[in-house]
Design a protein around this motif. Structure first.
Motif, PDB file in Angstrom:
ATOM      1  N   HIS A  70      -6.413   5.486  12.810  1.00  0.00           N
ATOM      2  CA  HIS A  70      -5.217   5.813  11.844  1.00  0.00           C
ATOM      3  C   HIS A  70      -4.272   6.616  12.070  1.00  0.00           C
ATOM      4  O   HIS A  70      -3.316   6.625  12.049  1.00  0.00           O
ATOM      5  N   ASP A  71      -4.816   7.600  13.150  1.00  0.00           N
ATOM      6  CA  ASP A  71      -3.415   8.840  13.437  1.00  0.00           C
ATOM      7  C   ASP A  71      -2.972   8.189  15.214  1.00  0.00           C
ATOM      8  O   ASP A  71      -2.610   8.481  15.421  1.00  0.00           O
ATOM      9  N   HIS A  83       5.928   7.592  12.091  1.00  0.00           N
ATOM     10  CA  HIS A  83       3.700   7.153  11.750  1.00  0.00           C
ATOM     11  C   HIS A  83       3.941   7.117  10.141  1.00  0.00           C
ATOM     12  O   HIS A  83       4.546   8.065   9.565  1.00  0.00           O
ATOM     13  N   HIS A 107      -3.614   4.872   5.075  1.00  0.00           N
ATOM     14  CA  HIS A 107      -3.796   6.155   4.680  1.00  0.00           C
ATOM     15  C   HIS A 107      -2.532   7.298   3.944  1.00  0.00           C
ATOM     16  O   HIS A 107      -2.680   8.874   4.060  1.00  0.00           O
TER      17      HIS A 107
END
Ligand SMILES: [Fe+2]
Ligand SMILES: [Fe+2]
Length: 211
Positions: A70-71, A83, A107
């Motif tokens: 997710h990151d 991002h 997210h």
């Protein structure tokens, strides 16, 4: 990479589909992320998301992969104008399926995409809170071994503690998955305990040795 020929003879690069496994996600993550803090964040979120996936009888490899990824681009895209949206094209180029890419994109609050699957909702619910629990553990002699929801909630009310964690997202997250906040906190603490060492946290053994 496959390079198929279109009907007009043109060539388009189409990546081979990436098999959705924890191992492949770890490989992608560590290709773009070297920071220990970011890797620990990925591991913490993964532990929580995977534990929920297990509890719900979902595809744990998929849930792990999305949480780890997710990151994944945060180190190369540290601002919200990049991002995670610019990371999405990298994931597609690597052949990650759209379900993974969409879940990763979901997210981010600023993209306002629908959290329309249990995986997307769980990722959101674990992202900020796992970081907060980690921060709570860092200031305790036994890490998160004796940490209880009550003290986590108390710290949530102190704006100066782990000030970067968005409190509103912690509360929203629990609501989104329909789990009482105390239960959610306890569930995440239990999910993180087995990997406390990997997260750089002390444990009961350290606390005992120090006395
Ligand atoms: Fe993020
Ligand atoms: Fe995150």
């Amino acid at each position: 990479m496959r390079v198929p020929r279109g009907g007009d003879g043109s060539r388009a690069i189409v990546p081979e589909p990436m098999e959705v496994t924890r191992e492949n996600a770890w490989a992608t993550l560590t290709r773009y992320t070297k920071s220990e803090a970011l890797l620990r964040h990925a591991l913490a979120v993964e532990a929580g998301v995977r534990a929920y996936g297990h509890k719900l009888g979902e595809d744990e490899e998929l849930w792990s992969a999305v949480a780890l990824l997710h990151d994944f681009d945060y180190e190369i895209h540290p601002t919200l104008d990049q991002h995670p949206q610019d990371g999405a094209s990298i994931l597609r180029e690597e052949g990650w399926p759209e379900e993974v890419v969409e879940s990763v994109l979901s997210h981010a609050e600023h993209l306002a995409r629908p959290r329309d699957t249990p995986l997307k909702r769980t990722l959101f619910a674990c992202d900020e809170l796992s970081g907060f629990i980690h921060a709570c553990g860092l200031v305790r002699p036994d890490g998160i071994d004796s940490l209880e929801p009550k003290s986590v909630r108390k710290k949530l009310k102190q704006p100066s503690f782990a000030a970067g964690v968005h409190r509103d997202e912690v509360y929203q997250g629990a609501e989104l998955i329909g789990v009482d906040l105390d239960e959610h906190i306890a569930f995440l603490i239990a999910a993180l305990r087995p990997i406390a060492r990997d997260l750089g946290l002390r444990t009961t053994a350290d606390a005992t040795a120090a006395t």
